[in-house]
Design a protein around this motif. Sequence first.
Motif, PDB file in Angstrom:
ATOM      1  N   LEU A  84       0.806  -1.222   0.000  1.00  0.00           N
ATOM      2  CA  LEU A  84       0.000   0.000   0.000  1.00  0.00           C
ATOM      3  C   LEU A  84       0.841   1.276   0.000  1.00  0.00           C
ATOM      4  N   GLU A  85       2.140   1.134   0.095  1.00  0.00           N
ATOM      5  CA  GLU A  85       3.024   2.301   0.104  1.00  0.00           C
ATOM      6  C   GLU A  85       3.353   2.667  -1.340  1.00  0.00           C
ATOM      7  N   ASP A  86       2.829   3.802  -1.798  1.00  0.00           N
ATOM      8  CA  ASP A  86       2.963   4.192  -3.202  1.00  0.00           C
ATOM      9  C   ASP A  86       4.171   5.073  -3.497  1.00  0.00           C
ATOM     10  N   ARG A  87       4.752   5.679  -2.465  1.00  0.00           N
ATOM     11  CA  ARG A  87       5.904   6.570  -2.669  1.00  0.00           C
ATOM     12  C   ARG A  87       6.962   6.269  -1.614  1.00  0.00           C
ATOM     13  N   ILE A  88       8.203   6.189  -2.086  1.00  0.00           N
ATOM     14  CA  ILE A  88       9.324   5.895  -1.197  1.00  0.00           C
ATOM     15  C   ILE A  88      10.466   6.833  -1.551  1.00  0.00           C
ATOM     16  N   SER A  89      11.115   7.382  -0.539  1.00  0.00           N
ATOM     17  CA  SER A  89      12.324   8.177  -0.740  1.00  0.00           C
ATOM     18  C   SER A  89      13.453   7.533   0.043  1.00  0.00           C
ATOM     19  N   VAL A  90      14.595   7.394  -0.612  1.00  0.00           N
ATOM     20  CA  VAL A  90      15.773   6.788   0.006  1.00  0.00           C
ATOM     21  C   VAL A  90      16.942   7.704  -0.301  1.00  0.00           C
ATOM     22  N   GLU A  91      17.820   7.891   0.692  1.00  0.00           N
ATOM     23  CA  GLU A  91      18.961   8.771   0.451  1.00  0.00           C
ATOM     24  C   GLU A  91      20.194   8.283   1.178  1.00  0.00           C
ATOM     25  N   LYS A  92      21.329   8.785   0.702  1.00  0.00           N
ATOM     26  CA  LYS A  92      22.633   8.563   1.320  1.00  0.00           C
ATOM     27  C   LYS A  92      23.308   9.919   1.457  1.00  0.00           C
ATOM     28  N   ALA A  93      24.211  10.010   2.409  1.00  0.00           N
ATOM     29  CA  ALA A  93      25.057  11.201   2.586  1.00  0.00           C
ATOM     30  C   ALA A  93      24.219  12.472   2.687  1.00  0.00           C
ATOM     31  N   GLU A  94      23.255  12.446   3.593  1.00  0.00           N
ATOM     32  CA  GLU A  94      22.429  13.624   3.869  1.00  0.00           C
ATOM     33  C   GLU A  94      21.786  14.206   2.615  1.00  0.00           C
ATOM     34  N   LEU A 101      10.975   6.675  -5.421  1.00  0.00           N
ATOM     35  CA  LEU A 101      10.293   5.594  -6.127  1.00  0.00           C
ATOM     36  C   LEU A 101       8.793   5.797  -5.994  1.00  0.00           C
ATOM     37  N   LYS A 102       8.099   5.693  -7.117  1.00  0.00           N
ATOM     38  CA  LYS A 102       6.645   5.895  -7.116  1.00  0.00           C
ATOM     39  C   LYS A 102       6.008   4.747  -7.892  1.00  0.00           C
ATOM     40  N   PHE A 103       4.951   4.200  -7.303  1.00  0.00           N
ATOM     41  CA  PHE A 103       4.178   3.159  -7.968  1.00  0.00           C
ATOM     42  C   PHE A 103       2.959   3.806  -8.592  1.00  0.00           C
ATOM     43  N   ILE A 104       2.804   3.631  -9.891  1.00  0.00           N
ATOM     44  CA  ILE A 104       1.707   4.238 -10.618  1.00  0.00           C
ATOM     45  C   ILE A 104       0.473   3.355 -10.537  1.00  0.00           C
ATOM     46  N   GLU A 105       0.701   2.070 -10.538  1.00  0.00           N
ATOM     47  CA  GLU A 105      -0.350   1.075 -10.296  1.00  0.00           C
ATOM     48  C   GLU A 105       0.355  -0.131  -9.691  1.00  0.00           C
ATOM     49  N   PHE A 111      11.127   5.664 -11.006  1.00  0.00           N
ATOM     50  CA  PHE A 111      11.894   6.370  -9.996  1.00  0.00           C
ATOM     51  C   PHE A 111      12.697   7.473 -10.650  1.00  0.00           C
ATOM     52  N   THR A 112      12.930   8.493  -9.838  1.00  0.00           N
ATOM     53  CA  THR A 112      13.781   9.598 -10.215  1.00  0.00           C
ATOM     54  C   THR A 112      14.783   9.774  -9.095  1.00  0.00           C
ATOM     55  N   GLY A 113      15.838  10.457  -9.382  1.00  0.00           N
ATOM     56  CA  GLY A 113      16.836  10.665  -8.346  1.00  0.00           C
ATOM     57  C   GLY A 113      17.898  11.629  -8.793  1.00  0.00           C
ATOM     58  N   VAL A 114      18.805  11.889  -7.875  1.00  0.00           N
ATOM     59  CA  VAL A 114      19.923  12.778  -8.169  1.00  0.00           C
ATOM     60  C   VAL A 114      21.130  12.331  -7.355  1.00  0.00           C
ATOM     61  N   MET A 115      22.279  12.439  -7.993  1.00  0.00           N
ATOM     62  CA  MET A 115      23.554  12.237  -7.317  1.00  0.00           C
ATOM     63  C   MET A 115      24.293  13.567  -7.473  1.00  0.00           C
ATOM     64  N   LEU A 116      24.342  14.322  -6.387  1.00  0.00           N
ATOM     65  CA  LEU A 116      24.962  15.644  -6.440  1.00  0.00           C
ATOM     66  C   LEU A 116      26.456  15.543  -6.716  1.00  0.00           C
ATOM     67  N   GLN A 117      27.005  16.605  -7.276  1.00  0.00           N
ATOM     68  CA  GLN A 117      28.411  16.620  -7.667  1.00  0.00           C
ATOM     69  C   GLN A 117      29.353  16.309  -6.513  1.00  0.00           C
TER      70      GLN A 117
END
Length: 187
Positions: A84-94, A101-105, A111-117
């Motif tokens: 039932l969890e449709d959205r999840i955020s996971v991170e490293k290094a603050e 991660l998003k479930f559409i159905e 999923f989208t994300g970013v790795m900062l410089q």
Amino acid sequence: MIEISKDYQLKSFGRFSEDISLPGRLKDRLLELTSAFKKVGNLYLSHLGDDQKVTGLEKKELVDGLEEVLVLVIMLRRVDFVPLEDRISVEKAEGKFRLDLKFIEKTLWQFTGVMLQDYQIKNRNFKEWFNVTLSDEIKKFLAIYGGAASDKVITDEERAVIAEQLDILFIEIVEMIVYIERFMLFQ
């Protein structure tokens, strides 16, 4: 397939295979996970071969194998532990490396994300990263699941702990893929 922009914006989407994502097929998914993991290890060893080099095509095969493991991790999370969890955020290094991660159905995800410089990938040796870090995290997931399932009832609290471990696997695998795609040297 994970798209990685020049500024390390990440995005991917997919759909679970209908047959293996059916409820009640947890054991099949767990077997598939361990099998896909072993396959990546075997690919790496075979690609090193006599020349001790990994070529561009071989890197692509490693990424494809890791993406197969990644999809199984996402599927286990969605189908078996926190459906039932449709959205999840996971991170490293603050937040310097973050994935959403998003479930559409039920079987469709993105999923989208970013790795900062200024994010530093700590592991720079694929063999060690795969054989120690990722292997240990998969073993930890299986142990947590095994402990939770030993009494034949998995509580909500146990599901949350399992989901956290799957999140660790999720971000670790994506980081490995970014490393292979952008930083892994031809050996």
